[in-house]
Scaffold this active site. Sequence first.
Site, PDB file in Angstrom:
ATOM      1  CB  SER A 136      -0.883  -0.083   1.391  1.00 36.05           C
ATOM      2  OG  SER A 136      -1.561   1.359   1.541  1.00 36.05           O
ATOM      3  CE1 TYR A 149      -3.841  -2.136   5.676  1.00 37.18           C
ATOM      4  CE2 TYR A 149      -3.240   0.158   5.131  1.00 37.18           C
ATOM      5  CZ  TYR A 149      -3.573  -1.309   4.615  1.00 37.18           C
ATOM      6  OH  TYR A 149      -3.563  -1.586   3.515  1.00 37.18           O
TER       7      TYR A 149
END
Length: 283
Positions: A136, A149
């Site tokens: 990501s 995260y």
Amino acid sequence: MQAKPLALVTGATSGIGKETVHSLAQKGYEVMALGRRRDRLGSLASLSKDITTHVLDQSKPEEVEELCCKIKSLEKPISVLVNNAGYSVRGVVEEVPLDAVRRMYEVNCFSLIRLTQACLPGMRKARSGWIFNLSSISGKLTFPANGFYSSTKHALEAITDALRAEVAPFGIKVVAIRPGPIATEFGQVVGALSPWLADSDEAYKPVHEKAMGFLKQVTDPASIPGPRVVSDLIMEVLAKKDPKPAYAVGPMTGDLLPSRLEKDDAAWCSYLCGEIGLDKLKI
């Protein structure tokens, strides 16, 4: 007739995983599709005789280990592994329960490592193979209330960098894919799995509001693409003889991501706090 190569895709019941399963099957692969939701796996398998499905909850190590035993007993090796499964919880470091952090690491990191370990012997023996790790932009930068995260994706980036060098002599290619915001169920899951946000300490509410306001400002919903852009990118990379180590796709990858990579830690912190409005926030 030459046997079709075998691919394995995790998190296959929705979003990027589902699109990637479709694309691989259309490109002539047999595909093992893994996911938690049995009903969705059933509908996925009905799309092609080349798609087989396996129910797997990657937060449960015993289920992951059972699947790894099956992988090792396969008659042919996994040629393409797409480590796509992952999710996020949101909240400031002080308030997210540690059990929630552990579960997220189990899915985003530990199960990914174990499945990769199970696929590698066959790839090494074949002296070929592809591993796509879905990272990501959060693997290279983070925001307030998104630290846990991002930490799983930072870990994934480190694992990917090490693995890429370790297996290159065997002809195995390892690629990180770094999406920005993509129109999937990801955001809904974040909300459902972060119930503590509703009871957040009043002192943190201005921090949450500033952080969420900034994210809304830089992610225009009209500009957020669907998951097909990621599966198309994976197919494009699969056709390359000399792929790059990593590819970014989607919003925020053309401005914020390069900005983070160019700035040192102090400059980035100053920039981020200024952009979000935390530099002038006194509570």
